[in-house]
Enzyme design. Structure first.
Site, PDB file in Angstrom:
ATOM      1  N   ASN A  37       0.812  -1.214   0.000  1.00  0.00           N
ATOM      2  CA  ASN A  37       0.000   0.000   0.000  1.00  0.00           C
ATOM      3  C   ASN A  37       0.853   1.275   0.000  1.00  0.00           C
ATOM      4  O   ASN A  37       1.653   1.502   0.909  1.00  0.00           O
ATOM      5  CB  ASN A  37      -0.894  -0.027   1.247  1.00  0.00           C
ATOM      6  CG  ASN A  37      -2.108   0.879   1.131  1.00  0.00           C
ATOM      7  OD1 ASN A  37      -2.323   1.505   0.096  1.00  0.00           O
ATOM      8  ND2 ASN A  37      -2.892   0.939   2.190  1.00  0.00           N
ATOM      9  N   HIS A 122     -14.688  -3.845  10.588  1.00  0.00           N
ATOM     10  CA  HIS A 122     -14.264  -2.555  11.150  1.00  0.00           C
ATOM     11  C   HIS A 122     -15.459  -1.655  11.402  1.00  0.00           C
ATOM     12  O   HIS A 122     -16.019  -1.094  10.458  1.00  0.00           O
ATOM     13  CB  HIS A 122     -13.383  -1.812  10.149  1.00  0.00           C
ATOM     14  CG  HIS A 122     -12.040  -2.425   9.940  1.00  0.00           C
ATOM     15  ND1 HIS A 122     -11.056  -1.781   9.246  1.00  0.00           N
ATOM     16  CD2 HIS A 122     -11.510  -3.592  10.339  1.00  0.00           C
ATOM     17  CE1 HIS A 122      -9.973  -2.537   9.218  1.00  0.00           C
ATOM     18  NE2 HIS A 122     -10.223  -3.647   9.869  1.00  0.00           N
ATOM     19  N   ARG A 147     -14.160  -4.827  15.308  1.00  0.00           N
ATOM     20  CA  ARG A 147     -13.160  -3.854  15.741  1.00  0.00           C
ATOM     21  C   ARG A 147     -13.850  -2.510  15.895  1.00  0.00           C
ATOM     22  O   ARG A 147     -14.624  -2.109  15.015  1.00  0.00           O
ATOM     23  CB  ARG A 147     -12.055  -3.740  14.686  1.00  0.00           C
ATOM     24  CG  ARG A 147     -10.888  -2.871  15.123  1.00  0.00           C
ATOM     25  CD  ARG A 147      -9.857  -2.694  14.020  1.00  0.00           C
ATOM     26  NE  ARG A 147     -10.170  -1.570  13.153  1.00  0.00           N
ATOM     27  CZ  ARG A 147      -9.286  -0.955  12.358  1.00  0.00           C
ATOM     28  NH1 ARG A 147      -8.028  -1.374  12.307  1.00  0.00           N
ATOM     29  NH2 ARG A 147      -9.650   0.047  11.595  1.00  0.00           N
ATOM     30  N   TYR A 159      -6.952   7.946  12.661  1.00  0.00           N
ATOM     31  CA  TYR A 159      -6.961   6.620  12.056  1.00  0.00           C
ATOM     32  C   TYR A 159      -8.228   5.826  12.405  1.00  0.00           C
ATOM     33  O   TYR A 159      -8.646   5.788  13.559  1.00  0.00           O
ATOM     34  CB  TYR A 159      -5.743   5.795  12.528  1.00  0.00           C
ATOM     35  CG  TYR A 159      -5.889   4.363  12.102  1.00  0.00           C
ATOM     36  CD1 TYR A 159      -5.620   3.994  10.786  1.00  0.00           C
ATOM     37  CD2 TYR A 159      -6.391   3.398  12.971  1.00  0.00           C
ATOM     38  CE1 TYR A 159      -5.838   2.711  10.352  1.00  0.00           C
ATOM     39  CE2 TYR A 159      -6.604   2.105  12.547  1.00  0.00           C
ATOM     40  CZ  TYR A 159      -6.329   1.759  11.232  1.00  0.00           C
ATOM     41  OH  TYR A 159      -6.562   0.486  10.813  1.00  0.00           O
ATOM     42  N   ASP A 220      -7.604  -1.141  17.588  1.00  0.00           N
ATOM     43  CA  ASP A 220      -6.280  -0.952  16.988  1.00  0.00           C
ATOM     44  C   ASP A 220      -5.666   0.358  17.502  1.00  0.00           C
ATOM     45  O   ASP A 220      -6.212   1.437  17.262  1.00  0.00           O
ATOM     46  CB  ASP A 220      -6.434  -0.894  15.456  1.00  0.00           C
ATOM     47  CG  ASP A 220      -5.104  -1.014  14.709  1.00  0.00           C
ATOM     48  OD1 ASP A 220      -4.052  -0.829  15.353  1.00  0.00           O
ATOM     49  OD2 ASP A 220      -5.126  -1.291  13.495  1.00  0.00           O
ATOM     50  N   HIS A 222      -2.710   1.393  16.554  1.00  0.00           N
ATOM     51  CA  HIS A 222      -1.952   1.906  15.409  1.00  0.00           C
ATOM     52  C   HIS A 222      -0.629   2.568  15.791  1.00  0.00           C
ATOM     53  O   HIS A 222      -0.319   3.681  15.356  1.00  0.00           O
ATOM     54  CB  HIS A 222      -2.823   2.850  14.568  1.00  0.00           C
ATOM     55  CG  HIS A 222      -2.780   2.502  13.109  1.00  0.00           C
ATOM     56  ND1 HIS A 222      -2.274   3.347  12.171  1.00  0.00           N
ATOM     57  CD2 HIS A 222      -3.152   1.396  12.446  1.00  0.00           C
ATOM     58  CE1 HIS A 222      -2.352   2.783  10.978  1.00  0.00           C
ATOM     59  NE2 HIS A 222      -2.876   1.588  11.120  1.00  0.00           N
ATOM     60  N   GLU A 246      -4.520  -4.049  19.467  1.00  0.00           N
ATOM     61  CA  GLU A 246      -3.562  -4.232  18.364  1.00  0.00           C
ATOM     62  C   GLU A 246      -2.555  -3.080  18.315  1.00  0.00           C
ATOM     63  O   GLU A 246      -2.908  -1.931  18.581  1.00  0.00           O
ATOM     64  CB  GLU A 246      -4.386  -4.285  17.070  1.00  0.00           C
ATOM     65  CG  GLU A 246      -3.579  -4.304  15.796  1.00  0.00           C
ATOM     66  CD  GLU A 246      -4.496  -4.314  14.576  1.00  0.00           C
ATOM     67  OE1 GLU A 246      -5.698  -4.616  14.717  1.00  0.00           O
ATOM     68  OE2 GLU A 246      -4.001  -3.999  13.494  1.00  0.00           O
ATOM     69  N   GLU A 272       1.419  -6.536  11.668  1.00  0.00           N
ATOM     70  CA  GLU A 272       0.997  -6.254  10.286  1.00  0.00           C
ATOM     71  C   GLU A 272       2.099  -5.598   9.466  1.00  0.00           C
ATOM     72  O   GLU A 272       2.085  -5.703   8.250  1.00  0.00           O
ATOM     73  CB  GLU A 272      -0.287  -5.410  10.258  1.00  0.00           C
ATOM     74  CG  GLU A 272      -0.121  -3.984  10.763  1.00  0.00           C
ATOM     75  CD  GLU A 272      -1.433  -3.197  10.728  1.00  0.00           C
ATOM     76  OE1 GLU A 272      -2.462  -3.726  11.191  1.00  0.00           O
ATOM     77  OE2 GLU A 272      -1.428  -2.057  10.243  1.00  0.00           O
ATOM     78  N   ARG A 293      -0.116 -10.956  13.712  1.00  0.00           N
ATOM     79  CA  ARG A 293      -0.837 -10.127  12.736  1.00  0.00           C
ATOM     80  C   ARG A 293      -0.181 -10.079  11.362  1.00  0.00           C
ATOM     81  O   ARG A 293      -0.505  -9.201  10.557  1.00  0.00           O
ATOM     82  CB  ARG A 293      -0.958  -8.699  13.288  1.00  0.00           C
ATOM     83  CG  ARG A 293      -1.932  -8.564  14.426  1.00  0.00           C
ATOM     84  CD  ARG A 293      -3.360  -8.490  13.946  1.00  0.00           C
ATOM     85  NE  ARG A 293      -3.621  -7.263  13.237  1.00  0.00           N
ATOM     86  CZ  ARG A 293      -4.473  -7.171  12.208  1.00  0.00           C
ATOM     87  NH1 ARG A 293      -5.117  -8.220  11.777  1.00  0.00           N
ATOM     88  NH2 ARG A 293      -4.682  -6.012  11.622  1.00  0.00           N
ATOM     89  N   ASP A 326      -6.161  -3.501   1.373  1.00  0.00           N
ATOM     90  CA  ASP A 326      -4.906  -3.466   0.607  1.00  0.00           C
ATOM     91  C   ASP A 326      -4.266  -4.843   0.458  1.00  0.00           C
ATOM     92  O   ASP A 326      -3.289  -4.987  -0.276  1.00  0.00           O
ATOM     93  CB  ASP A 326      -3.901  -2.420   1.124  1.00  0.00           C
ATOM     94  CG  ASP A 326      -3.742  -2.354   2.622  1.00  0.00           C
ATOM     95  OD1 ASP A 326      -4.687  -1.939   3.319  1.00  0.00           O
ATOM     96  OD2 ASP A 326      -2.655  -2.710   3.106  1.00  0.00           O
ATOM     97  N   GLU A 349      -9.065 -10.829  10.011  1.00  0.00           N
ATOM     98  CA  GLU A 349      -9.571  -9.493   9.706  1.00  0.00           C
ATOM     99  C   GLU A 349     -10.200  -9.539   8.306  1.00  0.00           C
ATOM    100  O   GLU A 349      -9.634 -10.116   7.386  1.00  0.00           O
ATOM    101  CB  GLU A 349      -8.422  -8.476   9.720  1.00  0.00           C
ATOM    102  CG  GLU A 349      -8.861  -7.053   9.471  1.00  0.00           C
ATOM    103  CD  GLU A 349      -7.700  -6.052   9.545  1.00  0.00           C
ATOM    104  OE1 GLU A 349      -6.550  -6.459   9.271  1.00  0.00           O
ATOM    105  OE2 GLU A 349      -7.940  -4.887   9.888  1.00  0.00           O
ATOM    106  N   TRP A 412       1.992   6.990  12.624  1.00  0.00           N
ATOM    107  CA  TRP A 412       0.651   6.880  12.044  1.00  0.00           C
ATOM    108  C   TRP A 412       0.183   5.449  12.123  1.00  0.00           C
ATOM    109  O   TRP A 412       0.911   4.531  11.826  1.00  0.00           O
ATOM    110  CB  TRP A 412       0.628   7.321  10.580  1.00  0.00           C
ATOM    111  CG  TRP A 412      -0.773   7.262  10.077  1.00  0.00           C
ATOM    112  CD1 TRP A 412      -1.763   8.158  10.290  1.00  0.00           C
ATOM    113  CD2 TRP A 412      -1.364   6.195   9.323  1.00  0.00           C
ATOM    114  NE1 TRP A 412      -2.937   7.727   9.728  1.00  0.00           N
ATOM    115  CE2 TRP A 412      -2.717   6.517   9.139  1.00  0.00           C
ATOM    116  CE3 TRP A 412      -0.877   4.987   8.824  1.00  0.00           C
ATOM    117  CZ2 TRP A 412      -3.610   5.697   8.441  1.00  0.00           C
ATOM    118  CZ3 TRP A 412      -1.745   4.166   8.131  1.00  0.00           C
ATOM    119  CH2 TRP A 412      -3.099   4.532   7.953  1.00  0.00           C
TER     120      TRP A 412
END
Ligand code: EZ4
Ligand code: CO
Length: 412
Positions: A37, A122, A147, A159, A220, A222, A246, A272, A293, A326, A349, A412
């Site tokens: 992505n 989500h 989530r 986010y 999450d 993030h 997460e 991730e 993840r 993505d 997910e 981010w």
């Protein structure tokens, strides 16, 4: 049988996807997902310039040998561009092997260990009524785990919060957050960790009161908190019994999780952005996570994903493979086959792809009673419609970034 042709196909139906298509001398085709992505064309160049010339003439059945060859021959190990490229080759070779065997891939990985894969969606909203609405929408779509991402008073854009105006493509933009915005410049969001820490526990209290004790809830972070902040959040969320928290701290410092672990029993999910089995080695051995993840596309394919999960099984660590839009339908199919076969599956997910994406990638998976199943077509169960793909040329798109109130760039 040898690999005769290797094509790199870029298409952008609802968002950008990079797909590797291998064709053997017997006319068998296999697909692999190489989508990274926001950095898609770097992988395209890596594949076209450095990998494709090495594939022509090789035996497609030698999956392990090809993986080791591509990993070791590059010398410059790891990194998302290299590993997404190797992942695409690995997926395409498993695809070919399963097609030749006349079996869905999960049968080659040991057969099904369950009827289907519990998947989470989500839900999000700026305030509670929107969040409840979004959770209800997901429950109606059949999701049995959710989530929850919430707006924070005082912050404009953060986010995970879907908006009606988002030009993103991944399903209903009102409910599904897809962060990569098309455009020549990344969008800027804002962030304040203290405001977030004050606000989030109340959100989960309200969600639990509204939806009851049974519904699995995820969140999450993030990568935005320090270890102490993450420990504090984990502790304050304990009464609401999260399925997982997460990416509570930035992924580069895995040592940080020791401190988080000492303070909270909220389950942790990480990985991730990891590229290899090596990135998971210490956090699995030290039992610093509960859910792994990794994404099949970003950590080198089916071969290392399966190895990592077998290693994680020694520590009762389960899967929670990254599955935003993505990850292309090819990548999603690959990790569904792995998830169906392994004993230590946890949750998948699942962000639905947009309608155009589903026309480009014809898929055999099913979604019934909150469970995903990859289907029983030989191979992965995804075909690429080349004519449809050709209608959607690449469009530049960036992930957003964020700044604190004083202008400092933040994770981010
Ligand atoms: O930000 O897939 O858990 N899911 C996520 C995603 C990621 C994007 C980055 O490409 O964190 O929304
Ligand atoms: Co995430």
């Amino acid at each position: 049988m040898i690999i005769e042709k290797a094509e790199v196909i870029v298409t952008s139906p609802d968002r950008n996807f990079v797909t590797l298509k291998l064709t053997t001398s017997d006319g068998v085709t296999g697909l692999g997902d190489a989508t990274l992505n926001g950095r898609e064309l770097a992988v395209v160049a890596y594949l076209k310039e450095h990998v494709v010339p090495l594939l022509i003439g090789r035996d497609p059945h030698q999956i392990e040998d090809t993986w080791q060859f591509l990993y070791r021959i590059s010398y410059w190990r790891r990194g998302p561009v290299t590993m997404a490229s190797i992942a695409a080759v690995d997926m395409a070779l498993w695809y070919i092997k399963a097609k030749v065997a006349g079996l869905p891939l999960y049968q080659l990985l040991g057969g099904a260990s369950r009827r289907g894969l519990l998947a989470y969606g989500h839900a999000s909203g700026k305030e509670l009524p929107e969040i409840f609405d979004s959770i209800n929408d997901h429950l109606e779509q059949g999701f049995r785990a959710i989530r929850v991402q919430s707006g924070v008073p005082g912050l404009k854009a953060i986010y995970g919060i879907a908006s009606q105006s988002a030009d993103t493509g991944g399903g209903d933009a009102r409910y599904d957050h897809e962060p990569a915005r098309r455009g020549a410049k990344p969008t800027e969001e804002d962030w304040d960790t203290r405001a977030y820490l004050r606000h989030i526990p109340g959100v989960f209290e309200a969600v639990r009161n509204e939806f009851g004790a049974e519904l699995p809830l995820l969140h999450d972070g993030h990568h935005r908190m320090t270890p102490l902040q993450a420990a504090k959040l984990g502790k304050s969320l304990e009464p609401y019994d999260l399925f997982w928290l997460e990416d509570c701290t930035p992924a580069e410092n895995q040592e940080a999780l020791k401190l988080v672990r000492q303070h909270t029993t909220t389950p942790l999910a990480i990985g991730e952005v990891f590229n290899t089995i090596w990135d998971f080695k210490d956090i699995i051995r030290d039992q610093l996570i509960d859910y792994m993840r990794g994404a099949v596309t970003h950590m080198g394919g089916i071969t290392p994903l399966k190895k990592t999960m077998d290693y994680a099984s020694l520590y009762q660590i389960k899967s929670g493979f990254h599955g935003p839009t993505d990850i292309s339908p090819v990548g999603m199919a690959a990790q569904m086959h792995v998830g169906l076969a392994i004993h230590n599956f946890g949750i998948q997910e699942y962000m639905k792809h947009g309608a155009k994406t589903d026309q480009v990638f014809e898929q055999s998976f099913t979604w019934t009673d909150g469970l995903l199943h990859p289907g029983d077509n030989p191979g992965l169960g995804v075909e690429l419609n080349v004519d449809e793909a050709g209608k959607y040329p690449y469009e530049q798109a960036y992930l957003p970034y964020n700044r604190l109130a004083d202008g400092t760039v933040h994770d981010w």
